[in-house]
Design an enzyme around this catalytic site. Structure first.
Site: not given
Ligand code: GLY
Length: 399
Positions: A114, A176
Site C-alpha cells: 500500500d 484493492d
Molecule cells: N484496502 C483495504 C480496504 O479497502 O479495506
C-alpha cells in the site's frame, strides 16, 4: 389552444417540486460541503494536536490514530491537500505539508503493497499542487521502487498481503491493489524508466484475467502459486462470502481500471471499468440513494450496514470514467455520481458541526467479517468524497 393562468401556475409548481431544476445547484452543495469539511477538519486537527500519528476512524468515541505503516496513513494528508486546493488557504497547505512529510518512511517500507495509497495521497497531491519539488519527486520515486520489489514475474503481480501463520495462502493478491498502480505509472513518466509501467500493466492484466466474474463483479483475493503463477484459490476475505460482491472491492476495481485506462488507453481496461460500473449501478440491491450496502450479497439487506466509503470511491471513479465514453453514457455516469454526492452531502451521511469526531462522512464499513469498523467514519471515505467534489468542479486533475 389557450392555456389558463391557473394551469401555467400548477405546471410551474410541479416543475419546481419534482424537476431536477428544483434541486440545489451542485456548486452550492459543494461549497457547503467544503465549508463543512474545513469546520470538521479543524476539529480533528485540534483533537490530535501534539499526538503522533494519523486519524483513521472513531473507536469507542475516540479518534483512532495510526502510524505511517498503516495503509490509511496517507489519506489524512491527502484530504488536507484537497482542502488546500479547494480553499487556496495557506493554513491547509501548511498542515498538508506537515502530515505528508510525516509519512516519509513509507518510501522504504517493503512490507506493504500500500505504499501507493500512502505516498500518492500525500506526496502525490503535494507535488501536483506545486509543493516539495525534487524532495517530493524523490520520495515518490523511492516509493515506486520499493513497491516494485513485491512484483513476481512468474505470477505477473505485486504481492498484496504478507503470509500469516494461520492462513494457507502463498501469494495473495487483492483487488484493492489496483489502486497502488497509479504511483508506478507516474514513476515511469517522471523517471523515463519503463520498468514501473511494465510492472503496473502486468499486474492489471493478471487482475483482469483472474479476479473478475462474467457479471462484472470481482473476488476480493486471488491466491497464486509463486513458482508457476497458477491460481490456487479465489476468496472474498473482507466480504460476506467468497462468491459475494464486497462493495468497496468493486469500487476499488472501478477506480483502478478507469485510472489504468487513462494511463495506457488499453481498451480492455475501459471495457472492464464499464462492466464494473454497470454491475454496481444496475444492481437490484443498490439502495435508491445510491450508497451501497457494505456487500451487495449480505442476506441481512435491507438491515445491513452501508459503506459510504464505497459510494465516495465510486463517485470519484465515475466522474473520471465519464471522460472516456460516449456522450449518452457519460451523462449517465455523471448523473449517477451527482446523485451519490448529493446523498453523501445530506445530513444522513454528512456529519453535523463537531459530530463524528471531526471526520466528514458517517456510515462507512471497514472489515465487517472481522467485526472491525462497522458503521463508522473512515479517513479514506472522506478523502475520496473530497476528491469527487473537486473532480465534479474540474479540479483534482491527475498528474
Ligand atoms: N484496502 C483495504 C480496504 O479497502 O479495506
Amino acid at each position: 389552444m389557450k392555456i389558463s393562468k391557473h394551469l401555467l401556475c400548477s405546471l410551474g409548481l410541479l416543475l419546481a417540486a419534482g424537476s431536477p431544476q428544483a434541486a440545489e445547484p451542485m456548486n452550492d452543495v459543494i461549497a457547503k460541503d467544503f465549508a463543512a469539511a474545513t469546520r470538521q477538519y479543524s476539529v480533528l486537527l485540534d483533537k490530535i494536536a501534539g499526538k503522533p500519528g494519523f486519524p483513521r476512524t472513531l473507536e469507542k468515541g475516540e479518534v483512532k490514530l495510526v502510524s505511517t505503516r498503516d495503509w490509511t496513513s496517507g489519506f489524512f494528508p491527502g484530504s488536507l491537500w484537497y482542502l488546500a486546493e479547494a480553499t487556496g488557504d495557506a493554513r491547509w497547505r501548511t498542515q498538508a505539508i506537515r502530515y505528508t512529510e510525516a509519512t516519509a518512511s513509507a518510501k522504504f517500507d517493503k512490507s506493504t503493497h500500500d505504499v501507493g495509497f500512502i505516498l500518492n495521497s500525500g506526496y502525490g497531491n503535494g507535488l501536483r499542487l506545486g509543493a516539495g519539488g525534487a524532495a517530493y519527486r524523490d520520495a515518490l520515486l523511492a516509493g515506486a521502487t520499493t513497491l516494485a520489489t513485491r512484483f513476481n514475474p512468474k505470477v505477473g503481480s505485486i504481492q498484496s498481503w504478507n503470509l500469516r501463520p494461520n492462513q494457507n495462502w502463498q501469494f495473495p493478491v487483492i483487488v484493492d491493489n489496483m489502486m497502488n498502480l497509479e504511483l508506478l505509472m507516474w514513476a515511469s513518466r517522471a523517471s523515463g524508466d519503463p520498468y514501473y509501467r511494465e510492472v503496473a500493466i502486468a499486474h492489471a492484466d493478471t487482475t483482469l484475467r483472474n479476479h473478475y466474474r462474467p457479471d462484472g463483479s470481482s473476488w476480493h483475493v486471488v491466491d497464486y502459486d509463486p513458482l508457476d503463477g497458477k491460481v490456487r484459490a479465489r476468496v472474498t476475505h473482507q466480504g460476506n462470502a467468497d462468491g459475494s460482491a464486497w462493495a468497496r472491492g468493486q469500487a476499488w476495481g472501478l477506480y483502478g481500471f478507469t485510472m489504468m485506462y487513462r494511463e495506457t488507453r488499453k481498451p480492455e481496461y475501459l471495457q472492464q471499468a464499464k462492466a464494473i460500473a454497470a454491475f454496481m449501478m444496475q444492481h437490484p440491491r443498490l439502495p435508491s440513494d445510491k450508497v451501497p450496502y457494505w456487500d451487495f450479497d449480505d442476506p441481512a439487506i435491507p438491515n445491513a450496514p452501508r459503506d459510504s466509503s464505497a459510494a465516495a470511491i465510486m463517485s470519484s471513479a465515475l466522474l473520471e470514467l465519464r471522460g472516456f465514453v460516449d456522450p449518452a453514457l457519460a451523462q449517465r455516469y455523471g448523473a449517477f455520481a451527482e446523485q451519490q454526492l448529493r446523498s453523501l452531502s445530506s445530513p444522513a451521511y454528512l456529519a453535523g458541526a463537531g459530530e463524528n469526531g471531526g471526520f466528514l462522512l458517517k456510515h462507512a464499513t471497514g472489515h465487517k467479517p472481522a467485526g472491525s469498523e462497522v458503521d463508522v467514519p473512515l479517513n479514506y471515505g472522506d478523502y475520496y468524497f473530497l476528491e469527487a467534489l473537486l473532480r465534479y468542479k474540474g479540479l483534482a486533475r491527475p498528474m
